[in-house]
Enzyme design. Structure first.
Site, mmCIF file in Angstrom:
data_model
loop_
_atom_site.group_PDB
_atom_site.id
_atom_site.type_symbol
_atom_site.label_atom_id
_atom_site.label_comp_id
_atom_site.label_asym_id
_atom_site.label_seq_id
_atom_site.Cartn_x
_atom_site.Cartn_y
_atom_site.Cartn_z
ATOM 1 C CD GLN A 1 -4.758 0.317 10.909
ATOM 2 O OE1 GLN A 1 -4.468 0.178 9.787
ATOM 3 N NE2 GLN A 1 -6.000 1.351 10.599
ATOM 4 C CG PHE B 1 -11.762 -3.245 3.105
ATOM 5 C CD1 PHE B 1 -11.762 -4.682 2.348
ATOM 6 C CD2 PHE B 1 -10.800 -3.013 3.871
ATOM 7 C CE1 PHE B 1 -10.857 -5.295 2.299
ATOM 8 C CE2 PHE B 1 -9.608 -3.761 3.583
ATOM 9 C CZ PHE B 1 -9.421 -4.813 2.873
ATOM 10 N NE ARG C 1 -3.790 2.064 6.629
ATOM 11 C CZ ARG C 1 -3.908 0.697 5.914
ATOM 12 N NH1 ARG C 1 -4.695 0.922 4.612
ATOM 13 N NH2 ARG C 1 -3.628 -0.278 6.342
ATOM 14 C CD GLU D 1 -10.743 -4.087 7.610
ATOM 15 O OE1 GLU D 1 -9.789 -3.660 8.488
ATOM 16 O OE2 GLU D 1 -11.408 -3.077 6.933
ATOM 17 C CG HIS E 1 -5.302 -5.815 10.331
ATOM 18 N ND1 HIS E 1 -6.113 -6.746 10.553
ATOM 19 C CD2 HIS E 1 -5.392 -5.542 9.023
ATOM 20 C CE1 HIS E 1 -6.798 -7.098 9.645
ATOM 21 N NE2 HIS E 1 -6.628 -5.990 8.643
ATOM 22 C CG HIS F 1 -1.907 -3.440 9.185
ATOM 23 N ND1 HIS F 1 -1.299 -4.565 8.348
ATOM 24 C CD2 HIS F 1 -2.690 -3.156 8.646
ATOM 25 C CE1 HIS F 1 -1.930 -4.569 7.395
ATOM 26 N NE2 HIS F 1 -2.755 -3.669 7.380
ATOM 27 N NE ARG G 1 -7.634 -2.303 8.811
ATOM 28 C CZ ARG G 1 -7.002 -2.692 7.824
ATOM 29 N NH1 ARG G 1 -5.913 -1.773 7.913
ATOM 30 N NH2 ARG G 1 -6.992 -3.419 6.601
HETATM 31 C C1 LIG Z 1 0.383 -7.591 4.968
HETATM 32 C C2 LIG Z 1 -0.145 -6.144 4.708
HETATM 33 C C3 LIG Z 1 -1.385 -6.170 3.990
HETATM 34 C C4 LIG Z 1 -2.071 -4.981 3.546
HETATM 35 N N1 LIG Z 1 -2.928 -4.918 3.046
HETATM 36 C C5 LIG Z 1 -3.551 -3.550 2.315
HETATM 37 C C6 LIG Z 1 -4.646 -3.533 1.832
HETATM 38 O O1 LIG Z 1 -5.257 -4.394 1.234
HETATM 39 N N2 LIG Z 1 -5.085 -2.330 1.299
HETATM 40 C C7 LIG Z 1 -4.433 -1.366 1.530
HETATM 41 O O2 LIG Z 1 -4.660 -0.045 1.277
HETATM 42 N N3 LIG Z 1 -3.283 -1.306 2.157
HETATM 43 C C8 LIG Z 1 -2.909 -2.494 2.862
HETATM 44 N N4 LIG Z 1 -1.653 -2.498 3.443
HETATM 45 C C9 LIG Z 1 -0.709 -1.320 3.641
HETATM 46 C C10 LIG Z 1 -0.176 -0.726 2.478
HETATM 47 O O3 LIG Z 1 0.206 -2.151 1.642
HETATM 48 C C11 LIG Z 1 1.301 -0.254 2.716
HETATM 49 O O4 LIG Z 1 0.870 0.887 3.434
HETATM 50 C C12 LIG Z 1 1.633 0.429 1.364
HETATM 51 O O5 LIG Z 1 1.974 -0.601 0.302
HETATM 52 C C13 LIG Z 1 2.923 1.031 1.693
HETATM 53 O O6 LIG Z 1 3.605 1.312 0.471
HETATM 54 P P1 LIG Z 1 4.886 2.323 0.194
HETATM 55 O O7 LIG Z 1 5.192 2.456 -1.257
HETATM 56 O O8 LIG Z 1 4.824 3.332 1.085
HETATM 57 O O9 LIG Z 1 6.098 1.402 0.950
HETATM 58 P P2 LIG Z 1 6.700 -0.009 0.747
HETATM 59 O O10 LIG Z 1 5.920 -0.741 -0.272
HETATM 60 O O11 LIG Z 1 6.890 -0.392 2.231
HETATM 61 O O12 LIG Z 1 8.276 0.053 0.241
HETATM 62 C C14 LIG Z 1 9.187 0.826 0.769
HETATM 63 C C15 LIG Z 1 10.310 0.889 -0.241
HETATM 64 O O13 LIG Z 1 11.491 1.822 0.256
HETATM 65 C C16 LIG Z 1 12.441 1.214 0.357
HETATM 66 N N5 LIG Z 1 13.515 1.798 1.310
HETATM 67 C C17 LIG Z 1 13.033 1.861 2.703
HETATM 68 N N6 LIG Z 1 14.113 2.207 3.255
HETATM 69 C C18 LIG Z 1 15.224 2.560 2.479
HETATM 70 C C19 LIG Z 1 16.582 2.841 2.412
HETATM 71 N N7 LIG Z 1 17.141 3.330 3.648
HETATM 72 N N8 LIG Z 1 17.145 3.086 1.427
HETATM 73 C C20 LIG Z 1 16.769 2.615 0.049
HETATM 74 N N9 LIG Z 1 15.338 2.165 -0.009
HETATM 75 C C21 LIG Z 1 14.698 2.139 0.949
HETATM 76 C C22 LIG Z 1 12.369 -0.249 0.263
HETATM 77 O O14 LIG Z 1 13.248 -0.831 -0.463
HETATM 78 C C23 LIG Z 1 10.987 -0.451 -0.488
HETATM 79 O O15 LIG Z 1 11.042 -0.421 -1.872
HETATM 80 C C24 LIG Z 1 -0.964 -3.674 3.816
HETATM 81 C C25 LIG Z 1 -0.048 -3.668 4.675
HETATM 82 C C26 LIG Z 1 0.490 -4.993 4.916
HETATM 83 C C27 LIG Z 1 1.805 -5.127 5.592
#
Ligand SMILES: Cc1cc2nc3c(=O)[nH]c(=O)nc-3n(C[C@H](O)[C@H](O)[C@H](O)COP(=O)(O)OP(=O)(O)OC[C@H]3O[C@@H](n4cnc5c(N)ncnc54)[C@H](O)[C@@H]3O)c2cc1C
Length: 566
Positions: free
Chosen positions: A231, A117, A380, A246, A233, A345, A277
């Site tokens: 960031q 990566f 990141r 990636e 991507h 991203h 990135r």
């Molecule tokens: C397309 C894509 C591919 C990626 N690939 C990778 C990868 O391969 N490897 C890697 O390390 N990272 C990757 N990332 C980054 C990584 O996936 C994210 O940073 C990470 O999953 C975020 O997780 P989280 O739990 O912080 O938030 P999220 O998974 O975004 O969850 C947010 C939660 O908050 C809740 N929420 C938000 N606002 C409110 C509110 N007002 N009231 C109640 N609930 C609320 C939502 O319902 C949800 O459940 C990727 C991101 C994307 C977009």
């Protein structure tokens, strides 16, 4: 109005929120954990993560190397004590997921397989095809169901936090299904609400990523940190910005301009397409700007070549890449280039926490993309984020549970709740014939994309800031035409827009104040990194007129900042 009590309230049910809830629930079965999510947990953005999660598991790898790669990737802005804590806990978290049933991809000997990566000096990204986020979220969700002391509030939207004398005591939320308003009393809460990709026109992020938790914390006095670092991507599909992971480059794919040149050799002679990135995104941006892109209906683009990997590798390791290229770009990646250009991203900044996931407000914690520890600093590394959600999600869950065991509930008064209820129902929903929120949203996205994007300068940032202030004024005139209580998503989008305007202001303000270029923050008017003045985090606080900034020194343990080359 209905009151709900829980010892620990987790806001968000992505990887960070689910991991936090599991840790808090398993620490003491007597604690009641409320898990609130505005979407059904499996629809959190984590589900779309593709490439994988990083940790030191292979015998050829070591913690020092993972830590240094992360610090270098961050352009030396990450706090090194936090990075060391992160890398040392990461292996246990990934192995835990295996015990809980995650089907990691295997090598020929049957052990967990790792892939390369960007910015990682050895193969340390563990994956499940190119659907890693789906499997991580599924595994955590299934695990969370085992705990009877976790009560879920799916499709509930948190509108405000309630804090008294710098101590968290509750929050307000709307049940989206029927529009009813509720309040919670809690001893501790954890913000796990994810990122804010929707602020930009082109983004890989899901529609739910509107930065709610960052704004919620900011409004009650918690500072946001490293907000200027957004960031991009390198490889999004032109148009909406859907992600080509990636992993495509990790497996050996490369980038070509319209001269059929592998141009990354001019920008990152050693690491080429696997440089960090920010470096690859700026290189693509520059190639396009100088006329070496291909012409397409959504603007110029660069070609991602995976043809040489062959059908077997593509089918087995990159099935989502193939599907997306076919469905959304109309190309067959076995024998055609995939069109790509940078897409917003990930948000490096977020709610300021220390390495115990504590915010400066007692009883309030944050983890995942909504938080800023900071292990990502100015940039990141891919595959560190999923691991960050697990590591700091579990730390936050444990610490919030401990806090809840040591403290009592504080009472939330009727006035505090009524004030918020009036703001929402009288102030926002009853208004007639106002501006449609989409007018403001699209303008906001244009401003952020054009003036607070990959290349920035003082004049554009000033203009962006003043436009955002005007949009905030105009926001007072918005109204919804749909007044129904059941699944009123138009109305929820107004509340999200309100949050986004606050966060946009902090990003732009912090970007204006950082007069240097570092990681993802590139100022054409200050193209050099300036360690003498800016080897610091900027903490943005809400204040009456414009935001207020405080500086926080970067924690340096072992690695002196040097020039960053790939
Ligand atoms: C397309 C894509 C591919 C990626 N690939 C990778 C990868 O391969 N490897 C890697 O390390 N990272 C990757 N990332 C980054 C990584 O996936 C994210 O940073 C990470 O999953 C975020 O997780 P989280 O739990 O912080 O938030 P999220 O998974 O975004 O969850 C947010 C939660 O908050 C809740 N929420 C938000 N606002 C409110 C509110 N007002 N009231 C109640 N609930 C609320 C939502 O319902 C949800 O459940 C990727 C991101 C994307 C977009």
């Amino acid at each position: 109005m209905d009151k709900i009590r829980a010892d620990v309230i987790v806001i968000g049910a992505g990887a960070a929120g689910l991991r936090a809830a599991i840790e808090a629930a398993s620490m003491n079965q007597k604690l009641k954990i409320a898990l609130i999510s505005k979407v059904y947990p499996m629809r959190s953005h984590t589900v779309s993560a593709e490439g994988g999660a990083a940790a030191v598991i292979k015998e050829y790898d070591n913690l020092e190397s993972h830590a240094y790669d992360t610090v270098k990737g961050s352009d030396f802005l990450a706090d090194q004590d936090a990075v060391e804590a992160f890398v040392s806990r990461a292996p246990m978290e990934l192995k835990n997921l295996e015990k809980w049933g995650l089907p990691w991809a295997r090598d020929e000997q049957g052990r967990m397989a790792a892939r390369a990566f960007g910015g990682m000096s050895v193969k340390r990204t563990f994956f499940a095809a190119d659907k890693t986020g789906f499997y991580i979220l599924h595994t955590l969700f299934q695990r969370s169901i085992l705990y009877e002391n976790i009560e879920r509030f799916d499709e509930w939207f948190v509108t405000s936090l309630i804090v008294e004398n710098n101590r968290f005591k509750g929050l307000t939320a709307i049940d989206i299904k029927n529009g009813t308003f509720h309040y919670f009393e809690g001893k501790a809460a954890i913000i796990c609400t994810g990122g804010i990709g929707q602020l930009y026109k082109t983004t890989s992020n899901g529609a739910i990523n509107t930065g709610d938790g960052m704004a919620l914390a900011y409004r009650v006095g918690a500072p946001l940190k490293d907000m200027e670092f957004v960031q991009f991507h390198p490889t999004g599909l032109p148009g909406k910005g859907l992600l080509i992971t990636e992993a495509a480059r990790g497996e050996g794919g490369y980038l070509l301009n319209n001269q059929n040149e592998r141009f990354m050799k001019r920008y990152a002679p050693e690491k080429l397409e696997l440089a960090a990135r920010d470096v690859v995104s700026r290189a693509i941006f520059n190639e396009i700007k100088e006329g070496r892109g291909f012409k397409g209906k959504y603007g110029d683009y660069i070609g991602l070549d995976i043809r040489h990997l062959g059908k077997d590798v593509i089918d087995k390791k990159l099935p989502t890449v193939k599907e997306m290229a076919e469905k959304y770009a109309g190309v067959n990646p076995y024998n055609e280039l995939i069109p790509v250009r940078p897409t917003m991203h990930y948000m490096m900044g977020g709610v300021h926490t220390n390495k115990e996931a504590e915010t400066p407000i007692a009883g309030l914690y944050a983890a995942g993309e909504a938080a800023c520890v900071s292990i990502n600093g100015a940039n990141r590394l891919g595959s560190n984020s999923l691991t960050e959600c697990l590591v700091f999600g579990s730390i936050a869950g444990y610490n919030a549970a401990r806090f809840a065991l040591e403290h009592d509930y504080l009472e939330v008064s009727k006035e505090e709740v009524t004030r918020e209820e009036n703001r929402i129902f009288d102030g926002l929903i009853k208004k007639e014939n106002g501006i449609p929120p989409s007018d403001i949203l699209y303008e906001l996205k244009d401003i952020m994309e054009e003036k607070v994007g990959i290349l920035r300068n003082g004049k554009d940032l000033e203009e962006a800031l003043s436009s955002i202030m005007k949009l905030k004024e105009r926001f007072k005139q918005v109204s919804v035409t749909d007044k129904s209580k059941t699944y009123n998503t138009d109305f929820i989008q107004i509340l999200e827009l309100d949050f986004m305007l606050d966060v946009a202001e902090t990003i732009t303000y912090a970007a204006l104040k950082r007069k240097e270029s570092r990681g993802a923050h590139y100022r054409v008017d200050f193209p050099k990194r300036d360690d003498e003045h800016f080897l610091v985090h900027q903490l943005v606080y809400k204040s009456e007129y414009e935001p207020r900034i405080e500086l926080l020194p970067v924690v340096i343990t072992k690695w002196k900042p040097t020039e960053r080359k790939y």
